[in-house]
Design a protein around this motif. Structure first.
Motif, mmCIF file in Angstrom:
data_model
loop_
_atom_site.group_PDB
_atom_site.id
_atom_site.type_symbol
_atom_site.label_atom_id
_atom_site.label_comp_id
_atom_site.label_asym_id
_atom_site.label_seq_id
_atom_site.Cartn_x
_atom_site.Cartn_y
_atom_site.Cartn_z
ATOM 1 N N ILE A 9 28.320 24.538 40.469
ATOM 2 C CA ILE A 9 28.636 25.246 41.707
ATOM 3 C C ILE A 9 29.957 25.971 41.512
ATOM 4 C CG2 ILE A 9 29.158 25.016 44.168
ATOM 5 C CD1 ILE A 9 27.321 22.556 44.196
ATOM 6 N N ILE A 10 29.934 27.268 41.715
ATOM 7 C CA ILE A 10 31.140 28.087 41.584
ATOM 8 C C ILE A 10 31.717 28.264 42.980
ATOM 9 C CG2 ILE A 10 32.084 30.285 40.799
ATOM 10 C CD1 ILE A 10 29.527 30.528 39.024
ATOM 11 N N GLY A 11 32.821 27.578 43.252
ATOM 12 C CA GLY A 11 33.440 27.620 44.570
ATOM 13 C C GLY A 11 33.563 26.228 45.158
ATOM 14 N N GLY A 12 34.803 25.836 45.463
ATOM 15 C CA GLY A 12 35.051 24.477 45.941
ATOM 16 C C GLY A 12 35.549 24.416 47.365
ATOM 17 N N SER A 34 36.461 25.538 40.945
ATOM 18 C CA SER A 34 37.087 26.316 42.007
ATOM 19 C C SER A 34 38.404 26.885 41.506
ATOM 20 C CB SER A 34 37.331 25.447 43.240
ATOM 21 O OG SER A 34 37.921 26.194 44.288
ATOM 22 N N ARG A 35 38.665 28.135 41.885
ATOM 23 C CA ARG A 35 39.918 28.774 41.478
ATOM 24 C C ARG A 35 41.121 28.055 42.078
ATOM 25 N NH1 ARG A 35 42.109 32.590 44.656
ATOM 26 N NH2 ARG A 35 42.444 34.011 42.911
ATOM 27 N N ASN A 36 40.940 27.520 43.262
ATOM 28 C CA ASN A 36 41.996 26.759 43.926
ATOM 29 C C ASN A 36 41.349 25.991 45.066
ATOM 30 O OD1 ASN A 36 44.151 25.790 45.467
ATOM 31 N ND2 ASN A 36 45.442 27.555 45.027
ATOM 32 N N PHE A 37 41.284 24.681 44.954
ATOM 33 C CA PHE A 37 40.592 23.892 45.961
ATOM 34 C C PHE A 37 41.277 23.953 47.327
ATOM 35 C CE2 PHE A 37 38.596 22.019 42.232
ATOM 36 C CZ PHE A 37 37.296 21.847 42.665
ATOM 37 N N GLU A 38 42.512 24.449 47.362
ATOM 38 C CA GLU A 38 43.229 24.532 48.626
ATOM 39 C C GLU A 38 43.192 25.943 49.229
ATOM 40 O OE1 GLU A 38 44.179 21.799 49.954
ATOM 41 O OE2 GLU A 38 43.696 20.673 48.133
ATOM 42 N N GLU A 39 42.646 26.910 48.490
ATOM 43 C CA GLU A 39 42.693 28.301 48.935
ATOM 44 C C GLU A 39 41.291 28.756 49.289
ATOM 45 O OE1 GLU A 39 43.449 31.639 46.160
ATOM 46 O OE2 GLU A 39 45.345 31.839 47.225
ATOM 47 N N ALA A 40 40.777 28.243 50.395
ATOM 48 C CA ALA A 40 39.412 28.549 50.785
ATOM 49 C C ALA A 40 39.398 29.119 52.193
ATOM 50 C CB ALA A 40 38.567 27.273 50.727
ATOM 51 N N ALA A 167 39.351 22.522 38.327
ATOM 52 C CA ALA A 167 40.190 23.616 38.821
ATOM 53 C C ALA A 167 40.270 24.672 37.732
ATOM 54 C CB ALA A 167 41.578 23.106 39.182
ATOM 55 N N GLY A 168 39.752 25.836 38.024
ATOM 56 C CA GLY A 168 39.760 26.901 37.031
ATOM 57 C C GLY A 168 39.217 28.190 37.614
ATOM 58 N N ILE A 169 39.438 29.270 36.916
ATOM 59 C CA ILE A 169 38.996 30.584 37.366
ATOM 60 C C ILE A 169 37.810 31.023 36.518
ATOM 61 C CG2 ILE A 169 39.629 33.015 37.615
ATOM 62 C CD1 ILE A 169 42.514 32.091 38.025
ATOM 63 N N VAL A 170 36.709 31.324 37.178
ATOM 64 C CA VAL A 170 35.545 31.864 36.476
ATOM 65 C C VAL A 170 35.772 33.351 36.274
ATOM 66 C CG1 VAL A 170 33.070 32.325 36.596
ATOM 67 C CG2 VAL A 170 33.974 30.124 37.368
ATOM 68 N N ALA A 198 29.120 30.031 45.349
ATOM 69 C CA ALA A 198 29.599 29.738 46.697
ATOM 70 C C ALA A 198 31.100 29.987 46.757
ATOM 71 C CB ALA A 198 29.269 28.288 47.067
ATOM 72 N N ALA A 199 31.511 31.106 46.190
ATOM 73 C CA ALA A 199 32.945 31.403 46.060
ATOM 74 C C ALA A 199 33.492 32.231 47.212
ATOM 75 C CB ALA A 199 33.196 32.116 44.733
ATOM 76 N N GLY A 200 32.765 32.280 48.317
ATOM 77 C CA GLY A 200 33.273 32.939 49.516
ATOM 78 C C GLY A 200 33.677 34.375 49.283
ATOM 79 N N SER A 201 34.882 34.717 49.725
ATOM 80 C CA SER A 201 35.363 36.098 49.655
ATOM 81 C C SER A 201 35.545 36.603 48.237
ATOM 82 C CB SER A 201 36.701 36.202 50.399
ATOM 83 O OG SER A 201 36.534 35.911 51.770
ATOM 84 N N TRP A 202 35.541 35.706 47.262
ATOM 85 C CA TRP A 202 35.757 36.095 45.865
ATOM 86 C C TRP A 202 34.448 36.324 45.106
ATOM 87 C CZ3 TRP A 202 38.766 32.877 48.696
ATOM 88 C CH2 TRP A 202 40.138 33.170 48.768
#
Length: 370
Positions: A9-12, A34-40, A167-170, A198-202
């Motif tokens: 799953i891409i997006g946390g 997830s690129r940042n689990f706190e930045e959703a 935690a990482g950037i795809v 499921a990376a939302g706005s990204w």
């Protein structure tokens, strides 16, 4: 790092973690990056569960939202039991005060999901409203959840269920013959049998999907000491607000059980522009104090912002992409918190049981090509 799992799953955010937990409970081996689990988008949410107050018109979106609201009590109970945490779920109802009625408004919106309150009734239900309020709509089935507590609960549940959280950037999705072969990330290549974006706005940084960030500014207040002194565990009588206020101007005022009051939210097409603005916060405070003047004496607790993933028709994108093993779960815009349980169930059914609910047809991403 190289890794392989059943499902990647891409997006946390809340959507990604909800899907991951549902799949894990069904026995799947799940990894979430997830690129940042706190930045959703969680940070741009107030936690309203408001298919009634938001007057979602009949159709597929209406059905999706109400189905999810019906799932909420059991879903929350399951998560809280797994994580041992409280989510702040509160079926408090939502009140929409009005100072003037539009022609035909009463007959247009009066239905099984709401009730019209006259002047005396609404001021009795909620003392302290603007004296110009002539009545309002009561949505007794609507509810709220503390989005931050819910997010923390999902994170804890994922850890306890031993879901692999990375935690990482795809950087790139690599495909071959119409299928995703692997994803390249800042931590190495990752592969799976099935993938969920499921990376939302990204999301549109990884795939051509019509999802853009819609910035939302918010703030919270703290009730004065005179209220806090009367606080009792399990009793809400001390709270000045005992239900959500949702104005016709789009401003919502959400009381939390801990004494905070959340006010939101702006909706701005400014890309990934960070920070709160004077104009945004001033607009929110002006609307909130107009609706509920008592707030003028409350102290500001916190300011924040976030990015909601919006699509052209403001409905989510759910279901398979043009890659045969890549599923999309994005574009929830204002309803990500509300739609988390139904999204998790529908996507898990699609992957695990190979069952595509007919409701998903309306949310297929190919609707934009059409």
């Amino acid at each position: 790092m190289n890794g392989t799992s059943d499902i990647l799953i891409i997006g946390g955010g809340i959507i990604g973690l909800s899907i991951a937990i549902e799949l894990k409970l069904r026995g799947a081996d799940v990894t979430v990056i997830s690129r940042n689990f706190e930045e959703a988008a969680t940070n741009a949410a107030g936690g309203m569960l408001a298919p009634g107050a938001e007057r979602i018109p009949s159709g597929a979106m209406f059905d999706l939202c109400w189905r999810s609201l019906d799932l909420y009590p059991e879903w929350i109970s399951k998560l809280e039991e797994i994580a041992g945490k409280n989510t702040g779920y509160w079926p408090c109802g939502i009140l929409t005060p009005v100072c003037d009625l539009e022609p035909g408004e009463k007959s247009q919106f009066k239905n099984a999901n709401c009730q019209w309150l006259d002047r005396d009734s609404i001021h009795q239900r909620q003392p302290g409203l603007n004296s110009e309020v002539i009545g309002g709509w009561w949505y007794g089935k609507d509810a709220q959840v503390d989005n931050r507590l819910l997010f923390a609960t999902l994170q804890e549940a994922a850890k306890l269920l031993k879901i692999n959280l990375i935690a990482g950037i795809v950087g790139e999705i690599i495909e071959e013959k119409g299928r995703v072969k692997k994803v390249k990330s800042s931590g190495g290549d990752l592969s799976a049998n099935s993938y969920v974006l499921a990376a939302g706005s990204w999301c549109n940084r990884l795939m051509s999907v019509p999802v853009i960030p819609r910035k939302g500014e918010m703030l919270s207040l703290i009730v004065p000491q005179k209220y806090l002194e009367k606080r009792e565990e399990g009793n809400i009588d001390w709270l000045p607000l005992k239900q959500v206020l949702y104005g016709k101007d789009g401003c919502y005022i959400i009381p939390r059980l801990d004494g905070r009051i959340v006010i939101g939210a702006t909706s701005e097409d400014v890309g990934f522009s960070n920070g709160n603005t004077v104009a945004g916060i001033q607009t929110l405070l002006g609307k909130a104090v107009r609706s509920y003047p008592v707030l003028k004496d409350f102290k500001i607790d916190e300011l924040w912002w976030g990015f909601r993933p919006a699509t052209p028709d403001e409905m989510p994108i759910l279901g398979y992409s043009d890659r045969s093993n890549l599923i999309l779960a994005t574009g929830h815009y204002r309803n990500g918190i509300l739609l988390a349980p139904v999204t998790a169930m529908l996507i898990a059914n699609l992957i695990g049981a190979k069952h595509s609910d007919p409701l998903l047809d309306a949310f297929d991403y190919s609707r934009f090509a059409r």
